[in-house]
Design a protein around this motif. Sequence first.
Motif, mmCIF file in Angstrom:
data_model
loop_
_atom_site.group_PDB
_atom_site.id
_atom_site.type_symbol
_atom_site.label_atom_id
_atom_site.label_comp_id
_atom_site.label_asym_id
_atom_site.label_seq_id
_atom_site.Cartn_x
_atom_site.Cartn_y
_atom_site.Cartn_z
ATOM 1 N N SER A 24 1.042 4.184 -2.743
ATOM 2 C CA SER A 24 0.863 5.568 -2.322
ATOM 3 C C SER A 24 2.029 6.428 -2.787
ATOM 4 O O SER A 24 1.840 7.574 -3.242
ATOM 5 N N LEU A 25 3.238 5.890 -2.682
ATOM 6 C CA LEU A 25 4.432 6.626 -3.102
ATOM 7 C C LEU A 25 4.365 7.000 -4.575
ATOM 8 O O LEU A 25 4.583 8.157 -4.947
ATOM 9 N N GLN A 26 4.044 6.024 -5.398
ATOM 10 C CA GLN A 26 3.988 6.280 -6.834
ATOM 11 C C GLN A 26 2.910 7.306 -7.175
ATOM 12 O O GLN A 26 3.107 8.187 -8.022
ATOM 13 N N LYS A 27 1.775 7.203 -6.488
ATOM 14 C CA LYS A 27 0.678 8.143 -6.735
ATOM 15 C C LYS A 27 1.067 9.555 -6.296
ATOM 16 O O LYS A 27 0.819 10.539 -7.008
ATOM 17 N N LYS A 28 1.696 9.655 -5.115
ATOM 18 C CA LYS A 28 2.086 10.964 -4.599
ATOM 19 C C LYS A 28 3.120 11.627 -5.511
ATOM 20 O O LYS A 28 3.033 12.819 -5.804
ATOM 21 N N LEU A 29 4.099 10.858 -5.953
ATOM 22 C CA LEU A 29 5.134 11.413 -6.822
ATOM 23 C C LEU A 29 4.529 11.909 -8.133
ATOM 24 O O LEU A 29 4.901 12.963 -8.654
ATOM 25 N N ALA A 30 3.580 11.117 -8.650
ATOM 26 C CA ALA A 30 2.941 11.491 -9.915
ATOM 27 C C ALA A 30 2.118 12.763 -9.769
ATOM 28 O O ALA A 30 2.017 13.561 -10.716
ATOM 29 N N ASN A 31 1.534 12.975 -8.592
ATOM 30 C CA ASN A 31 0.645 14.124 -8.382
ATOM 31 C C ASN A 31 1.357 15.363 -7.845
ATOM 32 O O ASN A 31 0.746 16.424 -7.725
ATOM 33 N N MET A 32 2.636 15.227 -7.511
ATOM 34 C CA MET A 32 3.386 16.371 -6.997
ATOM 35 C C MET A 32 3.568 17.424 -8.080
ATOM 36 O O MET A 32 3.784 17.098 -9.249
ATOM 37 N N SER A 33 3.500 18.670 -7.676
ATOM 38 C CA SER A 33 3.805 19.746 -8.620
ATOM 39 C C SER A 33 5.292 19.696 -8.963
ATOM 40 O O SER A 33 6.097 19.148 -8.191
ATOM 41 N N PRO A 34 5.689 20.247 -10.104
ATOM 42 C CA PRO A 34 7.115 20.274 -10.457
ATOM 43 C C PRO A 34 7.974 20.906 -9.363
ATOM 44 O O PRO A 34 9.078 20.430 -9.089
ATOM 45 N N LYS A 68 0.832 -1.198 0.000
ATOM 46 C CA LYS A 68 0.000 0.000 0.000
ATOM 47 C C LYS A 68 0.872 1.257 0.000
ATOM 48 O O LYS A 68 0.561 2.245 -0.667
ATOM 49 N N VAL A 69 1.970 1.219 0.773
ATOM 50 C CA VAL A 69 2.874 2.359 0.832
ATOM 51 C C VAL A 69 3.533 2.583 -0.521
ATOM 52 O O VAL A 69 3.684 3.720 -0.979
ATOM 53 N N GLU A 70 3.920 1.496 -1.178
ATOM 54 C CA GLU A 70 4.537 1.591 -2.511
ATOM 55 C C GLU A 70 3.565 2.241 -3.497
ATOM 56 O O GLU A 70 3.945 3.130 -4.279
#
Length: 289
Positions: free
Chosen positions: A196-206, A192-194
């Motif tokens: 979440s990590l991928q989703k968060k990185l993808a949604n982060m602003s530049p 689940k953490v993995e």
Amino acid sequence: MSKKQGTVVITGASTGVGRATALLLAQEGYQVFAGVRTEKDAELLRLNSAGNLTPITLDITKLEQIKAATEIVSSAVGEKGLLGLVNNAGILVDGPLEYLDLDELRWQFEVNVIGQVAVTQAFLPMIRQAKGRIINIGSVSGKISSPFFSALCASKFALEALTDSLRMELYPWGIEVILIEPGSIASAAPDKVEASLQKKLANMSPTARAMYGDIYKFSLEQLIKSNRMGMLPQEVADVIQKALETKKPKTRYFLSKEKVILNLFLMLAKILPDRVCDAIQLQELELKN
């Protein structure tokens, strides 16, 4: 009536510690009501249970489901009351606090704090009938704050405070309120953490990605690695059973493969300046300048 003829309610029983505890206590002779959120999870519990286990639909953020669950349990236990309530359900919200979505922060507290209180309030009359016990599943994150886990740590610190207050409030009725504080647990959580990590990185602003992306990714990877090598959920379930059955239980059970190191750090944290403790953690995450 022996304890193992009693009834226990467990929240968050679909996976991990909750599931392991539900299966163990049912096998040991308890009547178990296991809170799950989907029929698929309910069916898997039924198939794997070797005892008296009843899955109940219980999202602890939904008052109507809590009310329905208490009615089911009350009808089953009658005047005997409820021997134990294990507040296990919880979630992890992570990310740099500067860019943490406020709705996610609210949701962290809705599940890990408000939901725990809502369930406890609902089942307390039955707990009082049986002079039963309340067991809250905290975390080492309720003792040590870490970068990028501010939301989780804050919620677990809050749960510690609630547990301490409730223990004193319920003392006149002889109701034990116990906190289990596990460290890393080998369960489905790393996956689940993995995700979440991928989703968060993808949604982060530049901008956010440029500032925090690499070290945030490293921090989460360290957590995933630690969890994969952590305690088995069954080991925590064994301690929960002990807390239910011991005549005079501890107020806290601190569990971790790194227990000696963590206890040493906690002891040093009481006497060392904050900046020294910060440096120890930052060095571990390769953040130290």
